[in-house]
Design an enzyme around this catalytic site. Structure first.
Site, PDB file in Angstrom:
ATOM      1  N   ASP A 182       0.739  -1.304  -0.023  1.00 11.92           N
ATOM      2  CA  ASP A 182       0.025   0.109   0.157  1.00 11.92           C
ATOM      3  C   ASP A 182       1.030   1.617   0.426  1.00 11.92           C
ATOM      4  OD1 ASP A 182      -2.475   1.388   0.747  1.00 11.92           O
ATOM      5  OD2 ASP A 182      -1.740   1.775   2.769  1.00 11.92           O
ATOM      6  N   ASP A 207       0.160   4.969   0.822  1.00 14.98           N
ATOM      7  CA  ASP A 207       0.139   6.481   2.178  1.00 14.98           C
ATOM      8  C   ASP A 207      -0.353   5.211   3.631  1.00 14.98           C
ATOM      9  OD1 ASP A 207      -1.079   8.887   1.164  1.00 14.98           O
ATOM     10  OD2 ASP A 207      -2.227   7.081   0.114  1.00 14.98           O
TER      11      ASP A 207
END
Length: 232
Positions: free
Chosen positions: A11, A13
């Site tokens: 992922d 952020d």
């Protein structure tokens, strides 16, 4: 137990990049334009993984159902785009990990719900070059649907169960599990406190990015041991 991976997906952020300072600054600029005082960074950080919707929710108390939401969302994204790589950086330990992955020719990539234009501009600004990048608007359905992860696996030409997915939000684990990928949940990210990280159903929960290297080493040792036993 985690099998030795043939690729790793992150992922963005809160997992690969610490984008919270620049996203918080953009939110407080929107608040200032609305005549509001800045929010403390500590109050904003846990919600960064929820994107513009989550940040506008805690910063302005609005939802997509409110009449002024779309205009404020566009303004927030415009302000963020102006300064999206001022303080953003890889989380401690991840630069060394990425270098080690590249040295061992282990492909790695990014699967994020962040819009593609912002994601690719940010990666370019930081001179980060994943083997594959799948963004929130690349497909019809984003996480927690497994589609982006399955699409990334297809681009890597690998079966999903040969890829680890590492994230900091429950939607990452839900998507990974639905894609039949081993999932790693990281405590260093922007945990919003809605549900304990242990309840997400991840294959493994780790505390620090440095723990990823330990998992890889352990998986390699297990694979070597299995091959030795099978050869007897």
């Amino acid at each position: 137990m985690l099998p030795a991976p043939k690729a790793i997906l992150f992922d963005l952020d809160g997992t690969l990049l610490d984008t919270a300072p620049d996203m918080a600054a953009a939110l407080n600029r929107v608040r200032a334009e609305q005549g509001l005082e800045p929010m403390p960074f500590e109050a904003i950080r846990p919600h960064v993984s929820n994107g513009a919707r989550g940040l506008l929710g805690i910063g302005l108390g609005i939802t997509p159902d409110d009449s002024g939401y779309e205009g404020l969302r566009e303004r927030f994204l415009a302000l963020y785009a102006e300064d999206l790589a001022v303080h953003t950086c890889l989380f401690p330990g991840l630069e060394a990990l990425v270098e080690s992955l590249e040295q061992r020719a282990l492909p790695w990539g990014v699967v994020t719900n962040k819009p593609g234009e912002l994601t690719r501009r940010l990666l370019e600004a930081l001179e980060i070059t994943p083997a594959v990048v799948v963004c929130g608007d690349d497909l019809r359905r984003a996480k927690p649907h497994p589609d982006p992860l399955l699409f990334a696996a297809g681009k890597l030409r690998l079966p999903p169960n040969a890829i680890w997915y590492i994230g900091d939000h429950e939607r990452d684990v839900v998507a990974g599990n639905a894609a039949h990928m081993p999932t790693v949940a990281g405590r260093w990210g922007y945990l919003d406190g809605e549900r304990p990280i242990e309840s997400w159903g991840a294959t493994v929960v780790i505390d620090n990015p440095e723990d990823i290297a330990h998992l890889l080493s352990r998986a390699d040792q297990d694979a070597t041991h299995t091959e030795t036993v099978d050869a007897k």
